[in-house]
Design an enzyme around this catalytic site. Structure first.
Site, PDB file in Angstrom:
ATOM      1  N   ASP A 103       0.854  -1.188   0.000  1.00 48.32           N
ATOM      2  CA  ASP A 103       0.000   0.000   0.000  1.00 48.32           C
ATOM      3  C   ASP A 103       0.891   1.240   0.000  1.00 48.32           C
ATOM      4  O   ASP A 103       2.122   1.135  -0.051  1.00 48.32           O
ATOM      5  CB  ASP A 103      -0.972  -0.036   1.185  1.00 48.32           C
ATOM      6  CG  ASP A 103      -0.256   0.078   2.515  1.00 48.32           C
ATOM      7  OD1 ASP A 103       0.980   0.243   2.536  1.00 48.32           O
ATOM      8  OD2 ASP A 103      -0.931   0.005   3.551  1.00 48.32           O
TER       9      ASP A 103
ATOM     10  N   ASP B  41      -8.330  -6.845   0.454  1.00 55.42           N
ATOM     11  CA  ASP B  41      -7.386  -7.126   1.537  1.00 55.42           C
ATOM     12  C   ASP B  41      -8.005  -6.625   2.819  1.00 55.42           C
ATOM     13  O   ASP B  41      -8.820  -5.689   2.802  1.00 55.42           O
ATOM     14  CB  ASP B  41      -6.060  -6.384   1.344  1.00 55.42           C
ATOM     15  CG  ASP B  41      -6.155  -4.948   1.854  1.00 55.42           C
ATOM     16  OD1 ASP B  41      -6.770  -4.127   1.156  1.00 55.42           O
ATOM     17  OD2 ASP B  41      -5.682  -4.669   2.972  1.00 55.42           O
TER      18      ASP B  41
ATOM     19  N   CYS C 106     -14.382 -28.301   7.011  1.00 53.56           N
ATOM     20  CA  CYS C 106     -13.222 -27.475   6.636  1.00 53.56           C
ATOM     21  C   CYS C 106     -11.966 -28.337   6.510  1.00 53.56           C
ATOM     22  O   CYS C 106     -11.747 -29.245   7.313  1.00 53.56           O
ATOM     23  CB  CYS C 106     -13.016 -26.376   7.676  1.00 53.56           C
ATOM     24  SG  CYS C 106     -11.559 -25.360   7.384  1.00 53.56           S
TER      25      CYS C 106
ATOM     26  N   CYS D  48      -8.782 -27.158   6.661  1.00 54.17           N
ATOM     27  CA  CYS D  48      -7.569 -26.472   7.143  1.00 54.17           C
ATOM     28  C   CYS D  48      -6.862 -27.317   8.209  1.00 54.17           C
ATOM     29  O   CYS D  48      -7.444 -28.228   8.788  1.00 54.17           O
ATOM     30  CB  CYS D  48      -7.902 -25.083   7.694  1.00 54.17           C
ATOM     31  SG  CYS D  48      -8.493 -25.048   9.391  1.00 54.17           S
TER      32      CYS D  48
ATOM     33  N   CYS E 145      -8.726 -27.479  11.591  1.00 55.45           N
ATOM     34  CA  CYS E 145      -9.935 -28.310  11.624  1.00 55.45           C
ATOM     35  C   CYS E 145      -9.630 -29.797  11.416  1.00 55.45           C
ATOM     36  O   CYS E 145     -10.352 -30.655  11.906  1.00 55.45           O
ATOM     37  CB  CYS E 145     -10.936 -27.813  10.586  1.00 55.45           C
ATOM     38  SG  CYS E 145     -11.664 -26.219  11.071  1.00 55.45           S
TER      39      CYS E 145
ATOM     40  N   HIS F 174      -7.226 -20.993  10.311  1.00 53.03           N
ATOM     41  CA  HIS F 174      -8.603 -21.272   9.904  1.00 53.03           C
ATOM     42  C   HIS F 174      -9.223 -20.087   9.167  1.00 53.03           C
ATOM     43  O   HIS F 174      -9.845 -20.255   8.105  1.00 53.03           O
ATOM     44  CB  HIS F 174      -9.477 -21.661  11.094  1.00 53.03           C
ATOM     45  CG  HIS F 174     -10.911 -21.793  10.680  1.00 53.03           C
ATOM     46  ND1 HIS F 174     -11.395 -22.919  10.053  1.00 53.03           N
ATOM     47  CD2 HIS F 174     -11.945 -20.916  10.718  1.00 53.03           C
ATOM     48  CE1 HIS F 174     -12.662 -22.734   9.737  1.00 53.03           C
ATOM     49  NE2 HIS F 174     -13.025 -21.525  10.129  1.00 53.03           N
TER      50      HIS F 174
END
Lengths: 367, 367
Positions: free
Chosen positions: A91, A264, A302, A304, A307, A333
């Site tokens: 940025d 973002d 999920c 991930c 999980c 997660h």
């Protein structure tokens, strides 16, 4: 060419595209995790890839103050310094100067501010910001801009937009890196007239991509959606559109519905560090007593790492005991959830069923 | 049999063995990382395996207080709760009661203490500790013991040893889990007469393994080495010997030289969180300014994730900015260093060159 944008499919206003940058390919719509200080908080680069991050954002203001852009350049640039070989966007520091730092003096020349770390005085001009962003060497750099707060009066937003426009021209004039794309930023607050003027002015300057700034700064979500409704149609069809600072699941779905390609936000990583996780049903506050004996994963379906391996009860224990693994798992997660939400959205666009996807999302999602 | 100990090779007093436990095989000499609250601070189970951890230690006192051994049992035991499928050893809580908690009353019956978390009152007896450790379900449980401080008078150590001996018998009487090995703990402070008595008394009780407690509690290292010199020869050759709470590289080398097989300590993880890393040349304090522009890895020839991917300059930046990835990387390095130091020691024992290894270690190591 340091940026190629191939629009692959549309479904209503929603778009799926492939964005090719110096460090790799990004499939849009895309959510970019935020790595403020050259690290996405709690995460390793390997884990970022595992959650599906294609591109990350890093903050010019923070890196300029610490460790300094010269040190990052000495390390071979931000990719090498932090060992992240996929695309990065930096940025412009504008938003941080107007929110985090103590703003001392704002003129056509630039913005003088005091560091939030040690109070030291600094001056950001468009030329200085280009020097910093080129030293950092991200794939995409953002023009130095002035972000109006909410609420703000018409005349104040108009003045900020004038700075943003002039500064964009000065950025463009001094930007030289051929491996880095420079994006303009459309401002205009919540005034349709000003946002339309900003969009038209910036588009004329032919940047390879555009940010939409000054939204998600405290206004009701409906006002942001309305602003997108009249802003995105004025933006080039063949260039990426990046809605800055937006990252709640509902806003991502609604942003895509209005033609946004990139997003973002610190939200998923910030709330993770408070022990809050995102699910298709809304948020769970894992520190709550109701999860003490809950041996299910955060989200049943999920994939991930959190999980697949740990229960809500265990993660709650880690959070209560201030153990770092707890906030690592909630961060993993949340980022996995958002990156995969965007992948599902992209698939729905290609299947021409984005409106169904959006309806089903809202049927389940509790704010 | 929940424990098998095969002594494979000796080189002087140094021993290499294979210890087979309910959840797997441990090659000794071994360093056990400490996972106080059912997590080795900052580390995931996958990372622990990657640094070479074969077995970890967890703390009975902490888990009893939070989240409670009943909850851990409800989760299917500690392995399942924290998703660690390799062996675990739990301590007895004795050391924590006498150091961390506020000790209220100590009798032959047990120890009354106030929690360091909320001041609540609790009573640990040998029977209670066995109930907790069996609920946690580690591969190895330690008997409830009284650890004398340093310095301590003869009569006080003698009294503590009497408790330790009586409590060991009560632990043995109530311990029932067939998949868990119960170790006795040799105490005796720094009095040769008392330590020899403790060793002889405990050995008679025929535990499958023995801890050596009450060392590394503030005494000079030479006094600890001297105590080991006269203690280990009294311990069974065919059973594992575990020096409790010891984890600096020099003490590991010297402990092995005196016939110790197992070690644990918070040192590598604790100093990592202060930004200090272990190397063959001694410690580096990475926050120091001298590393600001140092783009070498922590240790040139190290194969850990931190050394393969990041520079001292980057890790220093993370530490200065209080970024969690910084202390994750220093923790990974320190645990990798100690686990691999033990693997090198084991190889040297098999090659009958442990004394050469020890000499070379000391040639390089700076305290």
């Amino acid at each position: 060419m340091c940026l190629q944008f191939e629009l692959e499919h549309t479904d209503g206003a929603a778009r799926a595209a492939t964005l090719t940058l110096t460090h790799g390919v990004v499939k849009t719509p895309v959510f970019m995790p935020v790595g403020t200080c050259a690290t996405v908080k709690t995460m390793s680069p390997d884990e970022l890839k595992e959650v599906g991050a294609q591109i990350i954002l890093s903050n010019t203001y923070h890196l300029y103050l610490r460790p300094g852009h010269d040190l990052v350049a000495e390390a071979g640039g931000l990719h090498s310094f932090m060992n992240w070989d996929r695309p990065i966007l930096t940025d412009s520091g504008g938003f941080q100067i107007f929110s985090l730092a103590e703003l001392r003096k704002l003129t056509e020349e630039g913005a003088q501010f005091a560091s939030h770390i040690d109070g030291s005085r600094h001056l950001f001009t468009p030329e200085k910001v280009m020097e910093i962003e080129q030293a950092l060497g991200a794939d995409i750099a953002m023009c130095f801009d002035e972000c109006s707060p909410y609420p703000a009066e018409f005349a104040r937003v108009q003045q900020a937009d004038a700075h943003t426009l002039h500064w964009a021209a000065r950025c463009q004039a001094v930007h030289q890196r051929r491996d880095q794309a420079l994006f303009g930023i459309v401002q205009g607050g919540l005034f349709r007239e000003l946002r339309e003027k900003s969009a038209r002015d910036l588009v004329k300057m032919d940047f390879p991509g555009y940010g939409i700034g000054g939204l998600s700064v405290g206004e009701p979500k409906e006002m942001m959606y309305e602003a997108l409704d009249y802003t995105t149609p004025l933006m080039p069809v063949d260039k990426p559109r990046y809605l800055m600072g937006v990252g709640s699941p509902d806003c991502l779905v609604e942003g895509v519905a209005r033609g946004v390609d990139m997003f973002d936000c610190v939200l998923p990583t910030r709330i993770a560090r408070n022990g809050t996780v995102m699910t298709p049903d809304g948020k769970l506050v894992l520190r709550n007593a109701e999860y003490a004996h809950d041996f299910r994963p955060i989200q049943e379906d999920c994939g991930c790492y959190a999980c697949r391996n740990f229960s809500r009860a265990y993660i709650r224990h880690l959070l209560k005991a201030d153990e770092i693994l707890g906030i690592r798992l909630t961060t993993i997660h949340n980022l996995y959830y958002l990156c995969h939400l965007m992948a599902e959205i992209r698939a729905a666009i290609f299947a021409d069923c984005f409106q169904d996807f959006r309806r089903q999302f809202w049927d389940r999602y509790k704010m």
